[in-house]
Motif scaffolding. Structure first.
Motif, mmCIF file in Angstrom:
data_model
loop_
_atom_site.group_PDB
_atom_site.id
_atom_site.type_symbol
_atom_site.label_atom_id
_atom_site.label_comp_id
_atom_site.label_asym_id
_atom_site.label_seq_id
_atom_site.Cartn_x
_atom_site.Cartn_y
_atom_site.Cartn_z
ATOM 1 N N ALA B 55 1.606 -1.297 -0.224
ATOM 2 C CA ALA B 55 0.068 0.206 0.225
ATOM 3 C C ALA B 55 0.822 1.469 0.045
ATOM 4 N N ILE B 56 2.064 1.064 0.813
ATOM 5 C CA ILE B 56 2.780 2.325 0.826
ATOM 6 C C ILE B 56 3.290 2.238 -1.009
ATOM 7 N N ALA B 57 4.545 1.453 -1.633
ATOM 8 C CA ALA B 57 4.715 2.016 -2.112
ATOM 9 C C ALA B 57 3.731 2.207 -3.631
ATOM 10 N N ARG B 58 2.792 1.746 -3.425
ATOM 11 C CA ARG B 58 1.407 2.183 -4.630
ATOM 12 C C ARG B 58 1.375 3.658 -3.961
ATOM 13 N N GLU B 59 0.664 4.402 -3.063
ATOM 14 C CA GLU B 59 1.098 5.182 -2.252
ATOM 15 C C GLU B 59 2.019 6.518 -3.115
ATOM 16 N N HIS B 60 3.386 5.427 -3.017
ATOM 17 C CA HIS B 60 4.575 7.097 -3.578
ATOM 18 C C HIS B 60 4.731 6.820 -4.710
ATOM 19 N N TRP B 61 3.536 5.345 -5.037
ATOM 20 C CA TRP B 61 3.815 5.397 -6.977
ATOM 21 C C TRP B 61 2.768 7.139 -7.390
ATOM 22 N N VAL B 62 1.440 6.430 -6.522
ATOM 23 C CA VAL B 62 0.558 7.159 -7.875
ATOM 24 C C VAL B 62 1.100 8.771 -7.200
ATOM 25 N N TRP B 423 0.066 7.817 -13.385
ATOM 26 C CA TRP B 423 0.384 6.972 -12.351
ATOM 27 C C TRP B 423 -0.440 6.122 -12.582
ATOM 28 N N THR B 424 -2.140 6.956 -11.852
ATOM 29 C CA THR B 424 -2.793 6.211 -11.741
ATOM 30 C C THR B 424 -3.858 5.213 -12.981
ATOM 31 N N SER B 425 -3.484 5.467 -13.562
ATOM 32 C CA SER B 425 -3.997 4.717 -14.755
ATOM 33 C C SER B 425 -3.121 3.673 -14.677
ATOM 34 N N ILE B 426 -1.970 2.987 -14.667
ATOM 35 C CA ILE B 426 -1.113 2.096 -14.381
ATOM 36 C C ILE B 426 -1.589 1.343 -13.036
ATOM 37 N N GLN B 427 -2.548 -0.139 -13.361
ATOM 38 C CA GLN B 427 -3.033 -0.692 -11.703
ATOM 39 C C GLN B 427 -1.948 -1.322 -11.811
#
Lengths: 236, 472
Positions: B55-62, B423-427
């Protein structure tokens, strides 16, 4: 009607050494046949051949007309066996041992009936409920007899059954054996106890080096004849 | 009551009255329960950590600031290998293999985050439930069963039993059932405990199927040792049986696996890290086996682009060639990585095959492979995750490079930036482990040897029934 126990040219050899040599004998219901002989005469081997614990080199052991080697399981239904040392499960009581062996023999008894069998051989209810680890040899022997009785076998094989018993226990055992024979049981007993053999045996077979040398009627044996027998055959 | 049941009941009661049995079973049963609970706590903690880390990694990404998509590709993402529920029973190679993949442009990284880094070294000296079942269960069986028949013969009760007309087959079946039932009682708390623990891990139903199959495989493994011990006990003295079976246990459980590991490393060596990286770097630059070097490839790709858009110079293209050239370079390095990793995977597979082949002399190797496959912690699951992460990396980088190429022009150059919409469009990365059927298919050799050992133990017990005699 065939004899209950029969040896026909029964022979067992280990290589060159013949331990039972062309044995012929018959034990009819009601008879007690005592195989007398010194150690190494072939008595226990004969018993083992009837039990199919070993296979004969030649000849046949028959029980109720059936060849033991061909019908090892079936022939056991008529047979009970009491070895010199009745070995039981030490962690179990006499009652539990009798229950177990009776079940395996296909007999199902209530606790009351099991206690009755044990009482019939002189084992008290109190002793029956104790673990076998606390039993004397005589008490174990009594449980062994109770197992044979509970099985309601037609033939009884005994291998030195009174060896190590005190005189009273041995006497009780002899009386019991006579009673069983009177009820129609055929008994084959291996022993080196001349006096016990004369006391209970209807027939006495003398074995030496695997051979059955002679067969005598127990009732005909006088003390003098007994002494002569000992001098002639029993001394190594 | 059938004869074998009578004997089984007697054996069962006899064992329960035996203080050796009570002590040993309590010790092994408690040990098993303890490692299950510790393993479960560890699994639960690791799963929670990985979920949080994901979740943190995703958060950092988006939430990363607007930047050039290729820069975002270098910013990268992390993929965490989800820990399977049954890892609390059999941690397998997860203990020492990596579980985190860093995914970025140009470079395929190995998995990182091994045991020493995530605290799993604290797990009861790495003793797992699978370890207890694989090493201590056979020992327990041997100690309890070595005198099952030899003891009867030496005490004289065997003569009695056989004189009653008990068929040796019945006797052996009763002994098997009685000792098996007693062991079942001893291990019941651990079995019930593991089902409950799995239930509390709130996982998919297929985990229960896997657990049931795992239980069956350990049941077979235990049966093999019990049958072999009884077969030995029917012929040898109690002392000889104990000595023989302990030797077999020690050699097959420790000596053979150690030897096979050394042989596998010698016959199928894995390249050193530096050598592997150097070979990859060389092939990226020069092309695989010296064919099609990178520079020539890029020149050819530029020519192809100019022809496609009917342009004379890259600056005249309606799209940004930098993104497509990056992607072309990526495609090339992807091929190189695929080539080298396929060779590396092949080495791993050969090592595993050697281990499984050695199960012919060591049943523990067969059950270990099957157990890890069912737990989803074997080499094949590890490689499958690594490949899945790599596929995601390639897709991620391609998406970013193409966004750069098709949403900017040569004049924009590297000044083009994308934002959170991209960033968010990438699943996010999601991973589905191999199916049960596929997992077992990979371990067909181990399954075959487990079956082979089962057949051998049945033969041994059958032969023991024929050869059982009261007179030695």
């Amino acid at each position: 009607m065939p004899p209950m126990l029969e040896a026909v040219h029964l022979t067992k050899a280990y290589g060159e050494r013949v331990v039972v040599d062309d044995l012929n004998l018959q034990v009819a219901p009601g008879e007690i046949f005592c195989l007398l002989g010194a150690n190494g005469a072939g008595k226990t081997t004969t018993i083992n051949l009837f039990l199919n614990f070993i296979t004969p080199t030649k000849g046949e052991a028959r029980i109720n007309g059936y060849v033991v080697a061909e019908h090892p399981i079936e022939t056991k239904q008529w047979l009970a066996y009491i070895p010199e040392q009745v070995m039981l499960y030490r962690n179990f009581t006499g009652l539990e041992n009798l229950d177990y062996f009776s079940e395996l023999a296909g007999k199902h008894y209530t606790k009351r009936e099991l206690l009755d069998w044990l009482a019939s051989v002189g084992l008290s209810a109190e002793a029956a409920e104790r673990r076998v680890a606390t039993y004397s040899k005589g008490m174990r022997q009594k449980v062994g007899i109770a197992i044979a009785l509970a099985k309601e076998a037609k033939a009884l094989l005994l291998d030195e059954p009174t060896s190590g018993l005190d005189p009273q226990a041995a006497n009780e055992f002899s009386q019991l054996l006579t009673r069983l024979a009177a009820q129609g049981m055929a008994v084959l007993m291996a022993t080196h106890d001349l006096f016990r053999a004369r006391e209970v045996g209807t027939h006495i077979g003398i074995m030496r080096q695997g051979k059955l040398l002679t067969t005598l009627a127990g009732a005909d044996l006088t003390p003098q004849a007994l002494e002569q027998l000992y001098l002639d055959y029993m001394r190594n | 009551m059938a004869g074998w049941l009578t004997i089984a009941r007697q054996e069962f009661r006899s064992l329960l009255r035996d203080h050796r049995f009570r002590w040993l079973c309590s010790a092994v049963g408690l040990c098993l329960l303890a490692v299950l609970i510790v393993g479960w706590q560890q699994t639960q903690r690791v799963r929670a950590q990985r979920t949080a880390a994901n979740a943190i990694a995703r958060e950092h990404w988006v939430t990363q600031p607007p930047k050039n998509p290729h820069a975002a590709a270098h910013y990268g993402v992390y993929a965490f290998k989800p820990q399977t529920a049954l890892a609390f029973v059999d941690i397998g190679i997860d203990e020492h293999a990596g579980v985190v993949a860093f995914l970025e442009a140009h470079k395929r990284h190995d998995l990182t985050g091994t045991a020493a880094q995530d605290g799993r070294t604290q797990r009861l000296l790495a003793l797992t439930a699978a370890g207890v079942l694989q090493y201590l269960l056979p020992l327990l069986i041997i100690v309890l069963a070595f005198d099952a028949l030899a003891g009867e013969r030496e005490q004289g009760t065997l003569r009695y039993l056989l004189s009653l007309g008990v068929h040796p087959r019945t006797l052996l079946a009763g002994k098997l059932a009685g000792i098996g039932a007693a062991l079942g009682v001893a291990l019941l708390p651990a079995v019930v405990g593991s089902v409950l623990l799995l239930w509390w891990l709130e996982d998919a139903p297929w985990d229960f199927v896997r657990m049931a199959l795992m239980a069956v495989s350990y049941l077979l493994y235990g049966f093999i040792f019990l049958a072999l011990t009884l077969a030995a006990s029917s012929r040898w003295s109690a002392r000889m049986t104990l000595l023989g079976m302990l030797t077999f246990w020690a050699v097959s459980s420790f000596v053979v696996p150690r030897m096979v590991t050394d042989l596998a490393a010698r016959w199928y060596p894995t390249p050193a890290r530096a050598a592997f990286d150097a070979a990859v770097a060389h092939d990226i630059k020069q092309g695989i086996d010296g064919h099609n070097p990178q520079e020539e490839r890029l020149k050819a790709f530029e020519a192809k682009l100019l022809a496609q858009y009917n342009a004379k110079r890259l600056e005249d293209l309606p799209i940004n060639p930098a993104g497509l050239l990056m992607q072309e370079s990526e495609e090339h390095s992807n091929q190189v990585y695929a080539h080298h990793y396929a060779r590396l995977w092949s080495v791993f597979e050969r090592q595993v095959t050697l281990h499984n082949a050695a199960a012919i002399v060591a049943p523990v190797l067969a059950v270990r492979s099957v157990s890890m496959a069912l737990a989803g912690t074997d080499v094949f699951h590890h490689l499958d995750f690594a490949d899945a992460a790599e596929r995601y990396r390639q897709l991620l980088v391609k998406t970013l490079n193409e966004d750069w190429a098709y949403n900017s022009t040569p004049a924009t150059g590297e000044t083009y930036v994308a934002d959170a919409r991209l960033w968010t469009s990438i699943q996010p990365f999601t991973y589905t482990p191999p199916s049960l059927a596929l997992a077992l298919k990979q371990q067909w050799l181990a399954l075959a040897w487990l079956g082979g050992w089962l057949g051998f133990s049945l033969l041994a017990i059958s032969s023991a029934a024929r050869g059982l005699t009261a007179v030695t």
